[in-house]
Design an enzyme around this catalytic site. Structure first.
Site, PDB file in Angstrom:
ATOM      1  CE  LYS A 143      35.796 -28.094   7.193  1.00 42.16           C
ATOM      2  NZ  LYS A 143      34.323 -28.157   7.380  1.00 42.16           N
ATOM      3  NE  ARG A 197      27.200 -26.111   6.088  1.00 40.33           N
ATOM      4  CZ  ARG A 197      28.353 -26.300   6.723  1.00 40.33           C
ATOM      5  NH1 ARG A 197      29.052 -25.272   7.169  1.00 40.33           N
ATOM      6  NH2 ARG A 197      28.823 -27.506   6.932  1.00 40.33           N
ATOM      7  NE  ARG A 247      30.871 -34.987   8.120  1.00 40.48           N
ATOM      8  CZ  ARG A 247      29.622 -35.112   8.599  1.00 40.48           C
ATOM      9  NH1 ARG A 247      28.976 -36.244   8.492  1.00 40.48           N
ATOM     10  NH2 ARG A 247      29.035 -34.082   9.169  1.00 40.48           N
ATOM     11  CE1 TYR A 281      50.145   3.125   8.758  1.00 38.16           C
ATOM     12  CE2 TYR A 281      49.979   0.770   9.227  1.00 38.16           C
ATOM     13  CZ  TYR A 281      50.444   1.806   8.429  1.00 38.16           C
ATOM     14  OH  TYR A 281      51.177   1.536   7.311  1.00 38.16           O
ATOM     15  CB  CYS A 308      51.229  -2.916  10.396  1.00 44.71           C
ATOM     16  SG  CYS A 308      51.590  -1.656  11.628  1.00 44.71           S
ATOM     17  CG  MET A 309      49.534  -6.246   4.953  1.00 43.19           C
ATOM     18  SD  MET A 309      49.624  -5.622   3.267  1.00 43.19           S
ATOM     19  CE  MET A 309      48.304  -4.424   3.249  1.00 43.19           C
ATOM     20  CG  ASP A 310      53.560  -6.059   5.259  1.00 48.29           C
ATOM     21  OD1 ASP A 310      52.901  -7.004   4.802  1.00 48.29           O
ATOM     22  OD2 ASP A 310      53.571  -4.916   4.761  1.00 48.29           O
TER      23      ASP A 310
HETATM   24  C1  LIG Z   1      34.135 -28.894   8.532  1.00 48.81           C
HETATM   25  C2  LIG Z   1      33.192 -30.020   8.621  1.00 48.81           C
HETATM   26  C3  LIG Z   1      33.426 -31.085   9.512  1.00 48.81           C
HETATM   27  C4  LIG Z   1      34.538 -31.067  10.538  1.00 48.81           C
HETATM   28  O1  LIG Z   1      34.181 -30.193  11.597  1.00 48.81           O
HETATM   29  P1  LIG Z   1      35.110 -29.993  12.877  1.00 48.81           P
HETATM   30  O2  LIG Z   1      34.295 -29.158  13.806  1.00 48.81           O
HETATM   31  O3  LIG Z   1      36.333 -29.305  12.413  1.00 48.81           O
HETATM   32  O4  LIG Z   1      35.400 -31.349  13.418  1.00 48.81           O
HETATM   33  C5  LIG Z   1      32.574 -32.162   9.445  1.00 48.81           C
HETATM   34  N1  LIG Z   1      31.535 -32.190   8.581  1.00 48.81           N
HETATM   35  C6  LIG Z   1      31.268 -31.172   7.741  1.00 48.81           C
HETATM   36  C7  LIG Z   1      30.104 -31.261   6.827  1.00 48.81           C
HETATM   37  C8  LIG Z   1      32.078 -30.055   7.739  1.00 48.81           C
HETATM   38  O5  LIG Z   1      31.807 -29.041   6.904  1.00 48.81           O
END
Ligand SMILES: *Cc1c(COP(=O)(O)O)cnc(C)c1O
Length: 390
Positions: free
Chosen positions: A45, A143, A228, A272, A319-321
């Site tokens: 992701k 969540r 995961r 700035y 700064c931005m750039d």
């Molecule tokens: C992002 C995410 C992961 C991976 O998490 P890491 O800490 O980057 O290994 C696994 N499961 C879910 C649901 C996530 O949102």
């Protein structure tokens, strides 16, 4: 050298991120060996945590995992259109109107509610297809996911849906990368209790997956059928304190180039707000990148970069750039010198975690925040310094 299609520039930019694909493979292999016999859904992701969604997904797919995981439908669609054919789990919430697209692109949905389950059954039945879903249970993250007390009702509904196949039941850990294991142990217990639904009814157990990077590193009791991991595949540990039980190395180097180097007499402020003023004659250099590229403004007067193998402080506000660096009074830093923002140069290294600490955040936010304005360059094999004199 392959350029990320989303940012492919027509002309080179002196600021870029270099991705070491061999290191990415090595990290994958290290995690694979550590969690065996469990399998892995590499998480790609957010542009593979800044490393390039399509490039990372293609590489991982070639290493043979049972699937990949993304957050959003749109990420899955990009991968399908890039030719990725393996199963792709979309972990984020489901917007009901998106269901036909999930089905069209053969993306695995995460189901957390009976409303979603009913809508999926209806859409899949209408199209005459079977939807693949993973059920998400909220065991303590608060969540996505059905609450444990609602899980049996959702399982009943899904198992009664002719056009839905429950391939897996999963959950997510809130404190897996923290030293105190108590909540993780509670979440594991809740998860086991919820999935006992299947054994109690003599039903085949769906695949189970729970572990993120923190859990892979310090909770082998979370491995189940699949893990995961995201961050650790990119060679970054979630925190400095976490046990480094799997040997991984950073994949990404963020580089820029000095575009101006000039003497600055004592007493002349920089950037700035005039928040930094040298108390001795010095040399200031300008680096052509800033918060518009994802370099945090909180690194103002706090961060450091590497030039000619040495650390030098960020001078004044980012700064931005562009931002300025105090190269010091007795320096031979000059225009064209390589600047390392994250990564190694000579004997020195700046980690994503260090930049995160300057910005009072976590390495996840730094990596995913490197903007699409920064080109990604991919390489196989050992690092070649872009300049011979480093
Ligand atoms: C992002 C995410 C992961 C991976 O998490 P890491 O800490 O980057 O290994 C696994 N499961 C879910 C649901 C996530 O949102």
């Amino acid at each position: 050298m392959v350029l990320d299609p989303t940012v492919a520039p027509r002309v080179p930019r002196p600021t870029y991120v270099e991705i070491d694909l061999d290191q990415l493979t090595a990290n994958y292999r290290a995690v694979e060996a550590a969690v065996a016999p469990a399998g892995m859904l590499p998480v790609v992701k957010a542009g593979a945590y800044g490393h390039g969604l399509v490039e990372a997904a293609r590489l991982f797919e070639g290493l043979g995992p049972p699937g990949l995981a993304v957050a959003f439908l749109e990420e899955g669609v990009i991968l399908r259109e890039a030719g990725v054919t393996c199963p792709i789990l979309v972990m984020g919430g489901l917007d009901i109107p998106q269901i036909p697209d999930f089905l069209h692109y053969r993306l695995t949905m995460t189901v957390s509610s009976e409303e979603a389950s009913a809508a999926i059954e209806e859409a899949a039945a209408g199209l005459g297809v079977v939807a693949r879903v993973h059920v998400k249970v909220d065991t303590g993250m608060g969540r996505m996911g059905v609450r444990p007390e609602g899980a049996a009702g959702l399982f009943d509904a899904l198992l009664g849906s002719a056009h839905v196949k429950v391939e897996a039941v999963y959950s997510h850990l809130a404190t897996a990368d923290e030293p105190d294991p108590d909540q993780t142990f509670d979440q594991i217990a809740t998860y086991r209790r919820v999935v006992s639904y299947f054994g109690d009814r003599g039903l085949p157990m769906p695949k189970l997956h729970l572990a993120n990077s923190g859990a892979v590193l310090q909770h082998p009791g979370t491995y189940f059928d699949l893990v995961r991991p995201g961050l650790m595949l990119y060679g970054v540990y979630p925190t400095d304190a976490i046990p480094r039980t799997v040997d991984i190395g950073p994949v990404l180097t963020w580089r820029s180039t000095v575009v101006l180097s000039k003497p600055l007499p004592a007493g002349n402020p920089v950037s700035y707000g005039a928040t930094w003023t040298p108390d001795r004659d010095t040399r200031i250099v300008v680096v052509p990148m800033g918060y518009g590229d994802g370099y945090p403004r909180l690194a103002s007067n706090r961060g450091e970069v590497l030039i000619r193998g040495r650390r030098h402080p960020v001078a004044g506000r980012v700064c931005m750039d562009q931002f300025m660096v105090d190269a010091g009074p007795d320096t031979d830093v000059r225009v064209g010198d390589e600047v390392v923002i994250i990564g190694a140069q000579g004997e020195e290294t700046i980690t994503a975690g260090e930049v995160a600490a300057w910005a009072r955040t976590i390495p996840y936010e730094i990596l995913t925040g490197i903007s699409s304005r920064v080109p990604r360059r991919y390489r196989l094999g050992p690092s070649v310094d872009s300049r011979g004199d480093q």
